[in-house]
Motif scaffolding. Structure first.
Motif, short mmCIF file in Angstrom:
data_model
loop_
_atom_site.label_atom_id
_atom_site.label_comp_id
_atom_site.label_asym_id
_atom_site.label_seq_id
_atom_site.Cartn_x
_atom_site.Cartn_y
_atom_site.Cartn_z
N LYS A 10 -34.41 6.80 13.30
CA LYS A 10 -33.14 6.19 12.86
C LYS A 10 -32.35 5.61 14.03
O LYS A 10 -32.56 6.01 15.19
N GLU A 16 -20.46 6.83 14.52
CA GLU A 16 -20.80 8.10 15.17
C GLU A 16 -19.54 8.84 15.60
O GLU A 16 -18.49 8.24 15.81
N VAL A 19 -18.17 10.72 11.98
CA VAL A 19 -18.95 11.24 10.85
C VAL A 19 -19.03 12.78 10.88
O VAL A 19 -19.14 13.42 9.83
N VAL A 20 -18.91 13.37 12.06
CA VAL A 20 -18.93 14.84 12.15
C VAL A 20 -17.69 15.42 11.46
O VAL A 20 -17.70 16.54 10.97
N ALA A 150 -23.99 19.15 13.41
CA ALA A 150 -24.72 17.92 13.11
C ALA A 150 -24.21 17.42 11.77
O ALA A 150 -23.95 18.23 10.88
N SER A 151 -24.05 16.12 11.66
CA SER A 151 -23.52 15.61 10.39
C SER A 151 -24.63 15.40 9.36
O SER A 151 -24.35 15.28 8.17
N PHE A 153 -26.77 12.80 9.13
CA PHE A 153 -27.12 11.41 8.76
C PHE A 153 -28.57 11.09 9.12
O PHE A 153 -29.23 10.30 8.45
N THR A 194 -26.40 15.51 22.51
CA THR A 194 -25.49 15.39 21.37
C THR A 194 -24.53 16.57 21.25
O THR A 194 -23.31 16.37 21.11
N GLY A 278 -25.34 6.41 18.53
CA GLY A 278 -25.57 7.86 18.59
C GLY A 278 -24.46 8.57 19.33
O GLY A 278 -23.30 8.17 19.28
N ALA A 279 -24.83 9.61 20.04
CA ALA A 279 -23.81 10.47 20.66
C ALA A 279 -23.14 9.82 21.86
O ALA A 279 -22.00 10.11 22.19
C1 MEV Z 1 -25.29 11.64 17.21
O1 MEV Z 1 -26.45 10.85 17.03
C2 MEV Z 1 -24.17 11.18 16.31
C3 MEV Z 1 -22.97 12.12 16.26
O2 MEV Z 1 -22.08 11.57 15.30
C4 MEV Z 1 -23.36 13.54 15.89
C5 MEV Z 1 -23.75 13.71 14.43
O3 MEV Z 1 -23.36 12.91 13.60
O4 MEV Z 1 -24.42 14.71 14.14
C6 MEV Z 1 -22.28 12.13 17.61
#
Ligand code: MEV
Length: 323
Positions: A10, A16, A19-20, A150-151, A153, A194, A278-279
């Motif tokens: 992905k 990013e 979303v957490v 972790a969210s 996704f 992350t 990402g992170a």
């Molecule tokens: C990491 O790829 C994306 C973050 O939003 C963490 C997550 O959603 O789990 C930083």
């Protein structure tokens, strides 16, 4: 009885970090896939070969799955087997071999993809009917058991594929009906951490709660606009939104010098926009550019020290390769 299952990697497109904390994000599945060959055996053993993550001949009693010291590269598969067994017990043992078409360093979500592959394979082999949602839930639980935060996704993308509008913890998983997405992707050569980055942002939020909430609200607005632009194939607007989103991520302190250099290089070479994916701090950056600038943008990313990775976006989710 043996089965081969594959799931896509992905790339996070927008949203990013927010979303957490319950804000939406948009993510796409990439053509590079994780493959797992899974076999039910008579001996009550859990056996794993995952050469990509330096696990060669790992073996233990199946009843000890998830117990004791687990090598880093074996964690997700082992806990996936344990969680499946806890919910849907069966006799005998399991032999798993994973092989990835992408480096686990890219941040394409190899752990989530292998978790999804193994649970899907076990459900098929044991004749357990699992809906996509049930598969998602069990795989997401596995990731949470290991990572704590972790969210989910990436798990959703491995299961459903395509391009998703996602709200944690799977509250919304909405496939976006698009047929193409000409992303340019650059790998920074650095592995993003992350969990550390999410914790770093959460510390910042303790000290500056209103500011950070406000940033998440702005990111959410961008995600909503990005959804419309994606569906309209409006790459120019999407590029602009990438730039806005990147600015907000920079405020969160997750940009990192290397990614930032690559992002600015892409923009200077004529991209509509660019952002990290990402992170932050490492992994990949993404960009969209007019067709006539694609070559220059790729060259600029390389000159800034990145590695251009050719990907196909918006691909199929988990699938059985053969039986
Ligand atoms: C990491 O790829 C994306 C973050 O939003 C963490 C997550 O959603 O789990 C930083």
């Amino acid at each position: 009885m043996k089965i081969i299952v594959s799931a896509p990697g992905k790339l996070m497109l927008f949203g990013e970090h927010g979303v957490v904390y319950g804000r939406p994000c948009i993510v796409t599945a990439v053509g590079q896939r994780m493959k797992a060959t899974v076999e039910l055996t008579e001996e009550p053993l859990f056996e794993l070969k995952a050469p990509d993550v330096q696990v060669t001949n790992y073996k233990k009693a199946i009843e000890d799955c998830g117990v004791g010291e687990i090598p880093k590269g074996a964690k997700f598969v082992e806990v996936a087997v344990k969680n499946f067994l806890d919910k849907y017990p069966f006799g005998g043992g399991v032999k798993v071999e994973t092989k990835s078409e992408f480096s686990s360093e890219f941040g394409f979500g190899s752990s989530s993809a292998s978790t999804v592959c193994v649970i899907k394979a076990l459900s098929e082999l044991t004749g357990t009917k699992l809906s996509d949602k049930a598969l998602f839930k069990l795989a997401y639980k596995t990731v949470l058991d290991i990572q704590g935060v972790a969210s989910g996704f990436d798990v959703a993308t491995a299961v459903y594929g395509g391009t998703l509008y996602y709200v944690t913890p799977g509250k919304v998983i909405e496939p976006l009906s698009i047929d193409s997405l000409p992303l340019i992707v650059g790998y920074s050569g650095v592995k993003a951490d992350t969990v550390t980055l999410v914790n770093q942002v959460s510390k910042l939020a303790e000290k500056y709660p209103q500011v950070i909430e406000n940033i998440y609200s702005q990111i959410e607005k961008l995600v909503e606009q990005a959804k419309v632009a994606l569906l309209n194939k409006d790459w120019l607007t999407l590029g602009e939104i990438m730039n806005f989103n990147e600015g907000l991520l920079a405020i969160l302190g997750v940009e990192g010098k290397k990614l930032s250099d690559m992002i600015y290089a892409a923009r200077d070479a004529g991209a509509y926009g660019a952002k990290l994916s990402g992170a932050g701090g490492g992994d990949c950056m993404i960009s969209l550019a007019p067709e006539e600038s694609v070559k220059e943008v790729k060259a600029a990313i390389t000159k800034a020290g990145g590695q251009v990775i050719d990907i196909e976006a918006n691909v199929e989710g988990v699938r059985i390769e053969n039986e």
